[in-house]
Design an enzyme around this catalytic site. Structure first.
Site, PDB file in Angstrom:
ATOM      1  N   HIS A   1     -12.514   0.394  -4.645  1.00 65.98           N
ATOM      2  CA  HIS A   1     -11.408   0.762  -5.538  1.00 65.98           C
ATOM      3  C   HIS A   1     -11.334  -0.188  -6.737  1.00 65.98           C
ATOM      4  CE1 HIS A   1      -9.063   2.556  -1.831  1.00 65.98           C
ATOM      5  NE2 HIS A   1     -10.232   3.140  -2.052  1.00 65.98           N
TER       6      HIS A   1
ATOM      7  N   ASP B   1       0.824  -1.218   0.000  1.00 65.85           N
ATOM      8  CA  ASP B   1       0.000   0.000   0.000  1.00 65.85           C
ATOM      9  C   ASP B   1       0.852   1.260   0.000  1.00 65.85           C
ATOM     10  OD1 ASP B   1      -2.622  -0.055  -0.649  1.00 65.85           O
ATOM     11  OD2 ASP B   1      -3.344  -0.599   1.337  1.00 65.85           O
TER      12      ASP B   1
ATOM     13  N   TYR C   1      -1.608  -0.920   8.551  1.00 62.64           N
ATOM     14  CA  TYR C   1      -0.921  -2.224   8.599  1.00 62.64           C
ATOM     15  C   TYR C   1       0.286  -2.141   9.511  1.00 62.64           C
ATOM     16  CZ  TYR C   1      -3.458  -3.345   4.244  1.00 62.64           C
ATOM     17  OH  TYR C   1      -4.420  -3.572   3.303  1.00 62.64           O
TER      18      TYR C   1
HETATM   19 FE   LIG Z   1      -5.208  -0.104   0.105  1.00 59.53          FE
HETATM   20 FE   LIG Z   2      -6.996   0.533  -2.863  1.00 59.82          FE
END
Ligand SMILES: [Fe+2]
Ligand SMILES: [Fe+2]
Length: 318
Positions: A195, A66, A104
């Site tokens: 997304h 990410d 995370y």
């Molecule tokens: Fe993400």
């Molecule tokens: Fe995403």
């Protein structure tokens, strides 16, 4: 004479999906700081060393991916937008990817010791198969001139390549363990679902305008790219999971999600794996997170800004 600069006008929408997506994403906005992760330490202390290792390192891997999505991914897709509202949606997504990456890392930063935290970051910055997948996707974002292939890379990353990592928190969710970690993952899954659907939809608009021959070329490229990514993902999964005995279950799960990524792109599934083949404990976890998720209907599952609470055991009565 140069062209004038245009102010974005939300009363003149070219593509209603842009507006619906903007509304959905802003409605479900959240921040990691609202979830009391340290409440999961009592569960965490009961895990053996092998399982603690897996939890720490899957989140190290997800942090890396990410980071890529927030730093390169959305900036790259933003170069190819067709509408000003699409830019606004991608700006929202980019910020949320930064929230995801921070979330995370806050999981293992809460559960692990300072030495372990350093080791996890060193590992994610160097592990061969994790780096392979990050670099393969980054290469498309940076060097691929075709806007459609960049969208494919984004959908593959978010709807397929994240799932070797998501398996662990979903498995624990199904076993009523580390519920606040699971809560963060549920919020992230809800974002990623939007997304993947949105970017897949924008891909399909462009794909449908291609000639039959160009569509065939694109399909071949998509399946070839997916195979390459899957080959690497198999190796990554063995590294992460062999000591827990979960590897085959995780591979089934990621093949199932690879098919979902293809579905977002309007393409036929590649693997025979369906929802029935996935470990039901993990499937329960995923259905908890998406049960009320109906993309364009405005029906969220209640996590409006200011309204996020820590999870109780009863939340998992399915
Ligand atoms: Fe993400
Ligand atoms: Fe995403």
């Amino acid at each position: 004479m140069t062209e004038n600069y245009s102010a974005i006008n939300w009363n003149a929408i070219d593509d209603q999906i842009d507006k619906a997506t903007w509304e959905k994403l802003t409605e479900q906005f959240w921040l990691d700081t609202r979830i009391p992760l340290s409440n999961d330490l009592s569960d965490w202390r009961t895990f053996d060393e092998d399982h603690q290792w897996v939890v720490g390192h899957v989140f190290g891997g997800l942090t890396l991916l990410d980071t890529l999505q927030s730093q390169e991914g959305m900036a790259s897709l933003r170069k190819d937008v067709q509408t000003q509202h699409e830019t606004a949606v991608l700006n929202n997504i980019q910020f949320m990817e930064s929230v995801h990456a921070k979330s995370y890392s806050s999981i293992f930063s809460t559960l692990n010791t300072p030495e372990q935290i350093d080791e996890i970051f060193d590992w994610s910055d160097s592990e061969e198969f994790l780096q392979n997948k990050a670099l393969k996707i980054r290469d498309i974002y940076e060097n691929e001139p075709d806007p459609l292939k960049k969208k494919v890379a984004s959908v593959f990353l978010e709807t397929f390549l994240f799932y070797s990592g998501f398996y662990t928190p979903l498995w624990y969710l199904g076993h009523n363990k580390i519920p606040n970690v699971a809560e963060i993952i549920k919020l992230i899954l809800r974002d990623e679902s939007v997304h993947g659907t949105y970017i897949g939809y924008k891909f399909q608009i462009g794909f449908n305008q291609l000639s039959k021959a160009k569509q065939e070329d694109m399909k071949n490229w998509i399946y070839d790219f997916l195979y390459k990514l899957y080959g690497n993902e198999e190796k990554y999964t063995h590294i992460l999971y062999d000591q827990t005995g979960w590897t085959e279950d995780v591979l089934t799960f990621i093949r199932y999600n690879a098919n979902k990524a293809l579905m977002n792109l309007g393409q036929d599934p590649l693997f025979p794996d369906t929802a029935e083949d996935v470990n039901p404990v993990v499937m329960n976890g995923i259905s908890t997170s998406t049960a009320n998720h109906d993309f364009f209907s405005q029906v969220g599952n209640g996590y409006l800004l200011g309204n996020v609470e820590s999870m109780n055991d009863s939340d998992y009565d399915i």
